[in-house]
Scaffold this active site. Structure first.
Site, short mmCIF file in Angstrom:
data_model
loop_
_atom_site.label_atom_id
_atom_site.label_comp_id
_atom_site.label_asym_id
_atom_site.label_seq_id
_atom_site.Cartn_x
_atom_site.Cartn_y
_atom_site.Cartn_z
N THR A 274 -8.84 2.43 -4.20
CA THR A 274 -8.35 3.75 -3.74
C THR A 274 -8.68 4.84 -4.76
OG1 THR A 274 -6.29 5.00 -3.45
CG2 THR A 274 -6.11 2.99 -4.70
N ASP A 275 -8.79 6.07 -4.27
CA ASP A 275 -9.00 7.20 -5.19
C ASP A 275 -7.78 7.44 -6.07
OD1 ASP A 275 -7.28 8.24 -3.26
OD2 ASP A 275 -8.50 10.00 -2.81
N GLU A 276 -6.64 6.83 -5.70
CA GLU A 276 -5.42 7.06 -6.48
C GLU A 276 -5.51 6.48 -7.89
OE1 GLU A 276 -1.70 6.77 -4.34
OE2 GLU A 276 -2.74 7.04 -2.44
N LYS B 91 -3.33 -1.05 -8.38
CA LYS B 91 -4.70 -1.03 -7.83
C LYS B 91 -5.72 -0.88 -8.95
CE LYS B 91 -5.83 -1.06 -4.03
NZ LYS B 91 -6.16 -2.21 -3.12
N ARG C 127 -4.48 16.13 0.10
CA ARG C 127 -5.11 14.82 0.28
C ARG C 127 -6.46 15.04 0.96
NH1 ARG C 127 -1.79 14.11 -2.88
NH2 ARG C 127 -0.21 12.49 -3.06
N SER D 246 0.79 -1.24 0.00
CA SER D 246 0.00 0.00 0.00
C SER D 246 0.82 1.29 0.00
CB SER D 246 -0.93 -0.01 1.22
OG SER D 246 -0.17 0.16 2.40
N ASP E 241 11.17 16.11 -3.50
CA ASP E 241 9.80 15.67 -3.77
C ASP E 241 9.77 14.20 -4.21
OD1 ASP E 241 7.11 15.96 -3.91
OD2 ASP E 241 7.09 17.39 -5.58
N TYR F 106 2.10 1.81 -7.55
CA TYR F 106 1.04 1.41 -6.61
C TYR F 106 -0.34 1.63 -7.23
CZ TYR F 106 -2.43 2.11 -2.91
OH TYR F 106 -3.60 2.07 -2.16
P1 NAD Z 1 -1.49 -1.78 5.10
O1 NAD Z 1 -0.23 -1.73 4.29
O2 NAD Z 1 -1.52 -1.13 6.44
O3 NAD Z 1 -1.94 -3.30 5.31
C1 NAD Z 1 -1.87 -4.25 4.31
C2 NAD Z 1 -2.10 -5.62 4.92
O4 NAD Z 1 -2.12 -6.58 3.85
C3 NAD Z 1 -1.01 -6.06 5.90
O5 NAD Z 1 -1.58 -6.66 7.03
C4 NAD Z 1 -0.20 -7.08 5.10
O6 NAD Z 1 0.42 -8.08 5.91
C5 NAD Z 1 -1.29 -7.68 4.21
N1 NAD Z 1 -0.76 -8.27 2.97
C6 NAD Z 1 0.14 -7.72 2.12
N2 NAD Z 1 0.39 -8.57 1.11
C7 NAD Z 1 -0.38 -9.66 1.32
C8 NAD Z 1 -0.57 -10.88 0.62
N3 NAD Z 1 0.11 -11.14 -0.51
N4 NAD Z 1 -1.46 -11.78 1.10
C9 NAD Z 1 -2.12 -11.54 2.26
N5 NAD Z 1 -1.97 -10.43 2.98
C10 NAD Z 1 -1.10 -9.49 2.51
O7 NAD Z 1 -2.60 -1.18 4.14
P2 NAD Z 1 -3.86 -0.25 4.48
O8 NAD Z 1 -3.42 1.16 4.53
O9 NAD Z 1 -4.61 -0.84 5.63
O10 NAD Z 1 -4.71 -0.44 3.15
C11 NAD Z 1 -5.63 -1.53 3.02
C12 NAD Z 1 -6.29 -1.46 1.66
O11 NAD Z 1 -6.98 -0.23 1.51
C13 NAD Z 1 -5.30 -1.54 0.49
O12 NAD Z 1 -5.87 -2.34 -0.51
C14 NAD Z 1 -5.16 -0.10 0.03
O13 NAD Z 1 -4.88 -0.05 -1.35
C15 NAD Z 1 -6.55 0.43 0.33
N6 NAD Z 1 -6.62 1.88 0.62
C16 NAD Z 1 -5.82 2.44 1.57
C17 NAD Z 1 -5.96 3.80 1.88
C18 NAD Z 1 -5.12 4.43 2.96
O14 NAD Z 1 -5.24 5.64 3.17
N7 NAD Z 1 -4.30 3.71 3.71
C19 NAD Z 1 -6.90 4.57 1.20
C20 NAD Z 1 -7.71 3.96 0.22
C21 NAD Z 1 -7.56 2.61 -0.04
P1 TYD Z 2 1.18 8.92 2.21
O1 TYD Z 2 0.77 8.86 3.64
O2 TYD Z 2 2.35 8.12 1.76
O3 TYD Z 2 -0.14 8.58 1.35
P2 TYD Z 2 -0.41 8.70 -0.26
O4 TYD Z 2 0.88 8.93 -0.93
O5 TYD Z 2 -0.98 7.35 -0.57
O6 TYD Z 2 -1.37 9.83 -0.40
O7 TYD Z 2 1.46 10.44 1.85
C1 TYD Z 2 0.48 11.45 2.00
C2 TYD Z 2 1.05 12.74 1.47
O8 TYD Z 2 2.13 13.15 2.31
C3 TYD Z 2 1.64 12.61 0.08
O9 TYD Z 2 1.37 13.81 -0.64
C4 TYD Z 2 3.14 12.48 0.29
C5 TYD Z 2 3.35 13.28 1.58
N1 TYD Z 2 4.43 12.82 2.46
C6 TYD Z 2 5.41 13.73 2.93
O10 TYD Z 2 5.38 14.93 2.59
N2 TYD Z 2 6.37 13.27 3.77
C7 TYD Z 2 6.45 11.96 4.15
O11 TYD Z 2 7.38 11.59 4.90
C8 TYD Z 2 5.45 11.04 3.69
C9 TYD Z 2 5.48 9.60 4.09
C10 TYD Z 2 4.45 11.53 2.85
#
Ligand code: NAD
Ligand code: TYD
Length: 347
Positions: free
Chosen positions: A125-127, A157, A217, A85, A275, A153
Protein backbone atom coordinates in the site's frame (compact mmCIF):
# COMPACT_ATOMS: atom_id res chain seq x y z
CA UNK A 1 -0.26 -22.11 -14.22
CA UNK A 2 -1.48 -22.52 -10.66
CA UNK A 3 -2.03 -19.08 -9.16
CA UNK A 4 -2.79 -18.89 -5.46
CA UNK A 5 -4.59 -15.71 -4.42
CA UNK A 6 -4.50 -15.25 -0.65
CA UNK A 7 -7.20 -13.02 0.84
CA UNK A 8 -9.34 -13.59 -2.27
CA UNK A 9 -12.63 -13.44 -0.35
CA UNK A 10 -11.99 -9.78 0.47
CA UNK A 11 -12.49 -6.64 -1.58
CA UNK A 12 -9.51 -6.38 -3.93
CA UNK A 13 -8.59 -10.09 -3.90
CA UNK A 14 -12.07 -11.08 -5.12
CA UNK A 15 -12.00 -8.48 -7.87
CA UNK A 16 -8.58 -9.85 -8.86
CA UNK A 17 -9.94 -13.41 -8.98
CA UNK A 18 -12.73 -12.32 -11.36
CA UNK A 19 -10.22 -10.38 -13.44
CA UNK A 20 -7.90 -13.38 -13.73
CA UNK A 21 -10.67 -15.92 -14.47
CA UNK A 22 -11.73 -13.69 -17.34
CA UNK A 23 -8.33 -12.64 -18.65
CA UNK A 24 -6.27 -15.78 -18.03
CA UNK A 25 -8.69 -18.63 -18.76
CA UNK A 26 -5.89 -21.20 -19.05
CA UNK A 27 -4.73 -20.69 -15.48
CA UNK A 28 -6.08 -22.29 -12.33
CA UNK A 29 -6.96 -19.80 -9.61
CA UNK A 30 -6.87 -21.03 -6.03
CA UNK A 31 -8.23 -18.73 -3.34
CA UNK A 32 -6.67 -19.24 0.09
CA UNK A 33 -8.54 -17.24 2.72
CA UNK A 34 -9.16 -17.44 6.45
CA UNK A 35 -12.61 -15.85 6.13
CA UNK A 36 -12.18 -13.27 8.85
CA UNK A 37 -14.95 -10.68 9.30
CA UNK A 38 -13.68 -9.11 6.02
CA UNK A 39 -13.91 -12.31 3.97
CA UNK A 40 -17.25 -13.20 2.46
CA UNK A 41 -17.95 -16.38 0.48
CA UNK A 42 -21.02 -14.74 -1.08
CA UNK A 43 -18.57 -12.51 -2.95
CA UNK A 44 -17.17 -15.60 -4.68
CA UNK A 45 -20.59 -17.04 -5.67
CA UNK A 46 -19.90 -16.58 -9.39
CA UNK A 47 -16.26 -17.72 -9.16
CA UNK A 48 -17.19 -21.08 -7.63
CA UNK A 49 -19.19 -21.87 -10.78
CA UNK A 50 -15.95 -21.70 -12.80
CA UNK A 51 -14.08 -24.99 -13.11
CA UNK A 52 -10.75 -23.15 -13.04
CA UNK A 53 -11.44 -21.95 -9.50
CA UNK A 54 -10.94 -23.56 -6.14
CA UNK A 55 -11.38 -22.29 -2.59
CA UNK A 56 -9.32 -23.32 0.42
CA UNK A 57 -10.07 -21.98 3.86
CA UNK A 58 -6.84 -21.33 5.72
CA UNK A 59 -4.73 -18.84 7.67
CA UNK A 60 -1.53 -17.55 6.04
CA UNK A 61 0.08 -17.40 9.48
CA UNK A 62 -0.57 -21.13 10.07
CA UNK A 63 2.59 -22.81 8.80
CA UNK A 64 1.19 -26.35 8.70
CA UNK A 65 -1.81 -25.34 6.61
CA UNK A 66 0.26 -23.19 4.25
CA UNK A 67 2.84 -25.94 3.68
CA UNK A 68 0.04 -28.45 3.09
CA UNK A 69 -1.50 -26.09 0.52
CA UNK A 70 1.87 -25.82 -1.28
CA UNK A 71 2.17 -29.63 -1.35
CA UNK A 72 -1.33 -30.19 -2.70
CA UNK A 73 -1.76 -27.21 -5.05
CA UNK A 74 1.84 -26.81 -6.25
CA UNK A 75 1.51 -23.07 -6.88
CA UNK A 76 3.59 -21.41 -9.60
CA UNK A 77 2.57 -17.95 -8.42
CA UNK A 78 1.43 -16.51 -5.09
CA UNK A 79 -0.35 -13.16 -4.98
CA UNK A 80 -0.68 -12.12 -1.35
CA UNK A 81 -3.68 -9.92 -0.66
CA UNK A 82 -4.42 -11.49 2.74
CA UNK A 83 -4.21 -8.86 5.42
CA UNK A 84 -5.96 -7.03 8.17
CA UNK A 85 -6.65 -3.87 6.21
CA UNK A 86 -8.59 -1.33 8.27
CA UNK A 87 -6.58 1.51 9.85
CA UNK A 88 -9.21 2.24 12.53
CA UNK A 89 -9.17 -1.39 13.70
CA UNK A 90 -5.36 -1.33 13.84
CA UNK A 91 -5.53 1.67 16.18
CA UNK A 92 -7.92 -0.25 18.46
CA UNK A 93 -6.02 -3.55 18.39
CA UNK A 94 -2.64 -3.76 16.60
CA UNK A 95 -1.80 -7.37 17.51
CA UNK A 96 -3.75 -9.22 14.83
CA UNK A 97 -2.19 -6.86 12.25
CA UNK A 98 1.27 -8.10 13.22
CA UNK A 99 0.12 -11.70 13.25
CA UNK A 100 -1.47 -11.70 9.80
CA UNK A 101 0.41 -8.98 7.95
CA UNK A 102 3.93 -9.71 9.23
CA UNK A 103 4.01 -13.32 10.47
CA UNK A 104 1.61 -14.42 7.72
CA UNK A 105 3.85 -12.92 5.04
CA UNK A 106 6.92 -14.58 6.55
CA UNK A 107 5.20 -17.98 6.52
CA UNK A 108 4.27 -17.59 2.85
CA UNK A 109 7.85 -16.57 2.02
CA UNK A 110 9.24 -19.57 3.94
CA UNK A 111 6.93 -21.83 1.94
CA UNK A 112 8.23 -20.26 -1.28
CA UNK A 113 11.81 -20.97 -0.17
CA UNK A 114 10.99 -24.54 0.80
CA UNK A 115 8.90 -25.58 -2.19
CA UNK A 116 10.08 -23.11 -4.85
CA UNK A 117 7.95 -20.55 -6.70
CA UNK A 118 8.07 -18.75 -10.05
CA UNK A 119 6.82 -15.51 -8.51
CA UNK A 120 5.75 -14.24 -5.11
CA UNK A 121 3.84 -10.97 -5.41
CA UNK A 122 3.17 -8.85 -2.33
CA UNK A 123 0.18 -6.51 -2.50
CA UNK A 124 1.28 -3.53 -0.47
CA UNK A 125 0.00 0.00 0.00
CA UNK A 126 1.03 3.63 -0.47
CA UNK A 127 0.45 4.02 3.28
CA UNK A 128 3.96 2.62 3.89
CA UNK A 129 5.30 6.02 2.74
CA UNK A 130 3.44 7.92 5.48
CA UNK A 131 1.76 11.13 4.39
CA UNK A 132 2.41 14.32 2.45
CA UNK A 133 1.54 17.86 3.52
CA UNK A 134 -1.57 19.44 2.01
CA UNK A 135 0.32 22.62 1.03
CA UNK A 136 2.85 20.79 -1.20
CA UNK A 137 0.81 19.52 -4.17
CA UNK A 138 4.11 19.14 -6.05
CA UNK A 139 5.16 16.17 -3.86
CA UNK A 140 4.34 12.55 -4.73
CA UNK A 141 5.36 9.11 -3.47
CA UNK A 142 7.89 7.42 -5.76
CA UNK A 143 9.37 3.96 -5.23
CA UNK A 144 12.42 5.71 -3.73
CA UNK A 145 10.45 7.60 -1.05
CA UNK A 146 11.49 6.48 2.44
CA UNK A 147 9.17 4.22 4.41
CA UNK A 148 7.70 6.36 7.17
CA UNK A 149 4.59 4.82 8.66
CA UNK A 150 1.87 6.37 10.81
CA UNK A 151 -0.57 3.64 11.91
CA UNK A 152 -0.07 0.10 13.21
CA UNK A 153 -1.66 -1.00 9.90
CA UNK A 154 0.88 0.81 7.73
CA UNK A 155 3.74 -0.22 10.04
CA UNK A 156 2.73 -3.88 9.64
CA UNK A 157 2.52 -3.53 5.84
CA UNK A 158 5.93 -1.82 5.69
CA UNK A 159 7.41 -4.59 7.86
CA UNK A 160 6.03 -7.16 5.43
CA UNK A 161 7.58 -5.28 2.49
CA UNK A 162 10.97 -5.31 4.22
CA UNK A 163 10.68 -9.06 4.76
CA UNK A 164 9.82 -9.59 1.09
CA UNK A 165 12.89 -7.59 0.02
CA UNK A 166 15.07 -9.49 2.49
CA UNK A 167 13.89 -12.89 1.20
CA UNK A 168 14.65 -11.78 -2.33
CA UNK A 169 18.13 -10.57 -1.46
CA UNK A 170 19.08 -13.37 0.94
CA UNK A 171 17.33 -16.43 -0.49
CA UNK A 172 16.72 -15.28 -4.08
CA UNK A 173 12.96 -15.75 -3.77
CA UNK A 174 11.61 -14.18 -7.01
CA UNK A 175 9.49 -11.41 -5.54
CA UNK A 176 7.71 -8.29 -6.71
CA UNK A 177 5.88 -5.70 -4.61
CA UNK A 178 3.14 -3.26 -5.63
CA UNK A 179 2.15 -0.25 -3.54
CA UNK A 180 -1.27 1.01 -4.52
CA UNK A 181 -3.35 3.99 -3.51
CA UNK A 182 -6.92 3.75 -2.12
CA UNK A 183 -9.17 1.47 -4.14
CA UNK A 184 -12.93 1.67 -4.61
CA UNK A 185 -15.47 -0.44 -6.50
CA UNK A 186 -17.68 -3.53 -6.08
CA UNK A 187 -17.44 -5.77 -2.98
CA UNK A 188 -15.80 -3.06 -0.85
CA UNK A 189 -16.48 -3.85 2.82
CA UNK A 190 -18.81 -1.23 4.35
CA UNK A 191 -16.43 -0.12 7.09
CA UNK A 192 -14.35 1.85 4.56
CA UNK A 193 -15.13 5.43 3.52
CA UNK A 194 -16.87 5.05 0.13
CA UNK A 195 -19.14 2.03 0.79
CA UNK A 196 -19.94 3.27 4.30
CA UNK A 197 -21.07 6.63 2.96
CA UNK A 198 -23.16 5.09 0.16
CA UNK A 199 -24.88 2.69 2.57
CA UNK A 200 -25.46 5.30 5.29
CA UNK A 201 -26.91 7.70 2.73
CA UNK A 202 -29.25 4.97 1.42
CA UNK A 203 -30.32 4.24 5.01
CA UNK A 204 -30.79 7.96 5.80
CA UNK A 205 -28.12 7.75 8.50
CA UNK A 206 -25.53 10.44 9.27
CA UNK A 207 -22.28 10.38 7.26
CA UNK A 208 -19.38 10.58 9.75
CA UNK A 209 -16.51 12.65 8.34
CA UNK A 210 -13.33 12.59 10.43
CA UNK A 211 -11.75 15.91 11.47
CA UNK A 212 -12.08 18.71 8.92
CA UNK A 213 -12.73 16.35 5.98
CA UNK A 214 -9.80 17.83 4.07
CA UNK A 215 -7.59 14.73 4.15
CA UNK A 216 -6.72 13.69 0.63
CA UNK A 217 -6.74 10.16 -0.80
CA UNK A 218 -5.69 9.13 -4.32
CA UNK A 219 -8.59 6.96 -5.54
CA UNK A 220 -8.18 4.11 -8.03
CA UNK A 221 -10.96 1.95 -9.48
CA UNK A 222 -10.27 -1.59 -8.29
CA UNK A 223 -10.19 -3.14 -11.78
CA UNK A 224 -7.30 -0.84 -12.71
CA UNK A 225 -5.38 -2.16 -9.71
CA UNK A 226 -6.08 -5.74 -10.81
CA UNK A 227 -4.84 -5.01 -14.34
CA UNK A 228 -1.65 -3.49 -12.93
CA UNK A 229 -0.90 -6.54 -10.78
CA UNK A 230 -1.46 -8.86 -13.73
CA UNK A 231 0.99 -6.78 -15.79
CA UNK A 232 3.57 -6.96 -12.99
CA UNK A 233 3.15 -10.76 -12.88
CA UNK A 234 3.67 -10.94 -16.64
CA UNK A 235 6.38 -8.36 -17.29
CA UNK A 236 7.52 -6.94 -13.95
CA UNK A 237 11.15 -7.25 -12.97
CA UNK A 238 11.91 -9.57 -10.10
CA UNK A 239 13.12 -7.76 -6.96
CA UNK A 240 11.34 -4.53 -7.94
CA UNK A 241 8.70 -2.34 -6.30
CA UNK A 242 5.96 -0.72 -8.43
CA UNK A 243 3.73 2.14 -7.27
CA UNK A 244 0.16 2.04 -8.60
CA UNK A 245 -2.09 5.10 -8.69
CA UNK A 246 -3.87 7.27 -11.19
CA UNK A 247 -3.51 10.93 -10.12
CA UNK A 248 -7.04 10.98 -8.74
CA UNK A 249 -6.61 12.97 -5.56
CA UNK A 250 -9.78 13.98 -3.74
CA UNK A 251 -10.48 15.49 -0.31
CA UNK A 252 -12.72 13.19 1.75
CA UNK A 253 -15.42 15.83 2.02
CA UNK A 254 -15.59 16.13 -1.78
CA UNK A 255 -15.95 12.37 -2.15
CA UNK A 256 -18.79 12.40 0.39
CA UNK A 257 -20.53 15.32 -1.32
CA UNK A 258 -20.23 13.57 -4.71
CA UNK A 259 -21.92 10.48 -3.28
CA UNK A 260 -24.73 12.52 -1.73
CA UNK A 261 -25.30 14.39 -4.99
CA UNK A 262 -25.42 11.17 -7.02
CA UNK A 263 -27.99 9.74 -4.62
CA UNK A 264 -30.05 12.93 -4.56
CA UNK A 265 -29.48 13.46 -0.81
CA UNK A 266 -28.73 16.68 1.07
CA UNK A 267 -25.42 17.73 2.59
CA UNK A 268 -27.14 18.10 5.98
CA UNK A 269 -26.54 14.35 6.36
CA UNK A 270 -22.83 15.05 6.87
CA UNK A 271 -21.63 14.94 10.47
CA UNK A 272 -18.09 16.03 11.37
CA UNK A 273 -16.77 13.67 14.05
CA UNK A 274 -13.58 13.33 16.14
CA UNK A 275 -10.52 12.89 13.96
CA UNK A 276 -8.69 9.55 13.60
CA UNK A 277 -5.54 9.37 15.78
CA UNK A 278 -2.41 9.99 13.70
CA UNK A 279 -4.61 10.66 10.65
CA UNK A 280 -2.50 10.82 7.45
CA UNK A 281 -3.12 14.10 5.61
CA UNK A 282 -2.46 13.31 1.97
CA UNK A 283 -1.50 10.30 -0.13
CA UNK A 284 -0.43 10.80 -3.75
CA UNK A 285 1.28 8.28 -6.01
CA UNK A 286 3.72 8.96 -8.80
CA UNK A 287 3.00 6.08 -11.21
CA UNK A 288 5.74 6.96 -13.74
CA UNK A 289 7.67 3.71 -13.27
CA UNK A 290 4.80 1.30 -13.93
CA UNK A 291 3.65 3.48 -16.83
CA UNK A 292 7.06 3.68 -18.50
CA UNK A 293 8.24 0.11 -17.78
CA UNK A 294 5.00 -1.82 -18.17
CA UNK A 295 2.74 0.53 -20.12
CA UNK A 296 0.09 0.64 -17.40
CA UNK A 297 -2.42 3.48 -17.25
CA UNK A 298 -5.71 3.57 -15.35
CA UNK A 299 -8.73 3.07 -17.61
CA UNK A 300 -11.47 4.43 -15.32
CA UNK A 301 -11.96 8.10 -14.44
CA UNK A 302 -13.16 8.80 -10.88
CA UNK A 303 -16.35 10.43 -12.19
CA UNK A 304 -17.28 7.20 -14.02
CA UNK A 305 -15.97 4.79 -11.40
CA UNK A 306 -17.89 6.39 -8.55
CA UNK A 307 -21.13 6.26 -10.57
CA UNK A 308 -20.55 2.57 -11.38
CA UNK A 309 -19.76 1.86 -7.73
CA UNK A 310 -22.88 3.58 -6.42
CA UNK A 311 -24.94 1.68 -9.00
CA UNK A 312 -23.33 -1.58 -7.87
CA UNK A 313 -24.39 -0.94 -4.26
CA UNK A 314 -27.92 -0.11 -5.46
CA UNK A 315 -28.05 -3.33 -7.49
CA UNK A 316 -26.52 -5.55 -4.81
CA UNK A 317 -28.41 -4.66 -1.65
CA UNK A 318 -28.54 -8.28 -0.52
CA UNK A 319 -24.73 -8.48 -0.46
CA UNK A 320 -24.28 -5.55 1.94
CA UNK A 321 -27.49 -6.05 3.92
CA UNK A 322 -26.24 -9.50 4.89
CA UNK A 323 -22.96 -7.94 6.02
CA UNK A 324 -24.74 -5.35 8.11
CA UNK A 325 -27.01 -7.98 9.69
CA UNK A 326 -24.01 -10.28 10.29
CA UNK A 327 -25.65 -13.12 8.32
CA UNK A 328 -22.73 -13.37 5.91
CA UNK A 329 -20.49 -14.75 8.62
CA UNK A 330 -22.08 -18.17 8.62
CA UNK A 331 -22.62 -18.17 4.85
CA UNK A 332 -19.64 -20.46 4.32
CA UNK A 333 -21.03 -23.05 6.70
CA UNK A 334 -24.59 -22.75 5.36
CA UNK A 335 -23.77 -22.85 1.68
CA UNK A 336 -20.58 -24.75 1.26
CA UNK A 337 -19.16 -26.70 4.11
CA UNK A 338 -21.98 -29.24 4.12
CA UNK A 339 -22.23 -29.50 0.35
CA UNK A 340 -20.04 -32.38 -0.86
CA UNK A 341 -21.02 -31.69 -4.48
CA UNK A 342 -18.85 -28.62 -4.46
CA UNK A 343 -15.16 -29.28 -4.62
CA UNK A 344 -13.91 -27.41 -1.64
CA UNK A 345 -10.69 -28.32 -0.06
CA UNK A 346 -10.71 -27.54 3.61
CA UNK A 347 -7.56 -28.01 5.61
P1 NAD B 1 -10.07 -6.79 2.88
O1 NAD B 1 -9.98 -6.49 4.34
O2 NAD B 1 -11.31 -6.45 2.13
O3 NAD B 1 -9.80 -8.36 2.64
C1 NAD B 1 -8.82 -9.06 3.31
C2 NAD B 1 -9.02 -10.55 3.04
O4 NAD B 1 -7.94 -11.26 3.67
C3 NAD B 1 -10.32 -11.10 3.63
O5 NAD B 1 -10.93 -11.97 2.71
C4 NAD B 1 -9.86 -11.88 4.87
O6 NAD B 1 -10.71 -12.98 5.19
C5 NAD B 1 -8.48 -12.34 4.41
N1 NAD B 1 -7.57 -12.62 5.54
C6 NAD B 1 -7.35 -11.84 6.63
N2 NAD B 1 -6.46 -12.43 7.44
C7 NAD B 1 -6.11 -13.59 6.85
C8 NAD B 1 -5.22 -14.64 7.20
N3 NAD B 1 -4.53 -14.61 8.36
N4 NAD B 1 -5.08 -15.68 6.35
C9 NAD B 1 -5.79 -15.75 5.20
N5 NAD B 1 -6.66 -14.80 4.83
C10 NAD B 1 -6.82 -13.73 5.65
O7 NAD B 1 -8.79 -6.08 2.24
P2 NAD B 1 -8.64 -5.34 0.83
O8 NAD B 1 -9.10 -3.95 0.97
O9 NAD B 1 -9.18 -6.21 -0.25
O10 NAD B 1 -7.05 -5.29 0.72
C11 NAD B 1 -6.33 -6.40 0.16
C12 NAD B 1 -4.84 -6.08 0.19
O11 NAD B 1 -4.58 -4.90 -0.54
C13 NAD B 1 -4.30 -5.84 1.60
O12 NAD B 1 -3.03 -6.45 1.69
C14 NAD B 1 -4.19 -4.34 1.70
O13 NAD B 1 -3.14 -3.97 2.57
C15 NAD B 1 -3.87 -3.97 0.26
N6 NAD B 1 -4.31 -2.63 -0.16
C16 NAD B 1 -5.60 -2.24 0.01
C17 NAD B 1 -6.01 -0.99 -0.48
C18 NAD B 1 -7.44 -0.54 -0.33
O14 NAD B 1 -7.75 0.59 -0.73
N7 NAD B 1 -8.37 -1.35 0.15
C19 NAD B 1 -5.09 -0.15 -1.12
C20 NAD B 1 -3.76 -0.60 -1.28
C21 NAD B 1 -3.40 -1.85 -0.80
P1 TYD C 1 -10.51 4.43 4.78
O1 TYD C 1 -11.54 4.04 3.79
O2 TYD C 1 -10.56 3.83 6.15
O3 TYD C 1 -9.09 4.19 4.08
P2 TYD C 1 -7.58 4.64 4.56
O4 TYD C 1 -7.65 5.09 5.96
O5 TYD C 1 -6.83 3.35 4.42
O6 TYD C 1 -7.17 5.70 3.60
O7 TYD C 1 -10.57 6.01 4.95
C1 TYD C 1 -10.39 6.89 3.86
C2 TYD C 1 -10.41 8.31 4.39
O8 TYD C 1 -11.72 8.60 4.88
C3 TYD C 1 -9.46 8.52 5.57
O9 TYD C 1 -8.90 9.82 5.46
C4 TYD C 1 -10.35 8.45 6.79
C5 TYD C 1 -11.68 8.97 6.26
N1 TYD C 1 -12.90 8.41 6.89
C6 TYD C 1 -13.91 9.26 7.38
O10 TYD C 1 -13.78 10.50 7.31
N2 TYD C 1 -15.02 8.70 7.91
C7 TYD C 1 -15.19 7.34 8.02
O11 TYD C 1 -16.22 6.89 8.56
C8 TYD C 1 -14.16 6.48 7.51
C9 TYD C 1 -14.30 4.99 7.58
C10 TYD C 1 -13.03 7.07 6.94
Amino acid sequence: MNIVVTGGAGFIGSNFIYYMLENRPKDKIICFDKLTYAGNMATLDEAVKNENFKFIRGDIADRKTVYHMFETEKPDVIVNFAAESHVDRSIENPEIFLQTNVIGTSVLLDACRKYGIDRYHQVSTDEVYGDLPLDRPDLFFTEKTNLHTSSPYSASKASADLLVMAYHRTYKVPTTISRCSNNYGPFHFPEKLIPLMIINALGNKKLPVYGDGLNVRDWLYVEDHCAAINLILQNGKVGEVYNIGGHNEKANIDVVKTILKQLGKGEDMIEYVTDRKGHDRRYAIDPTKIHEELGWLPATKFEDGIKATIQWYLDNRKWWEEIISGEYQDYYERMYEKNPALEYARV
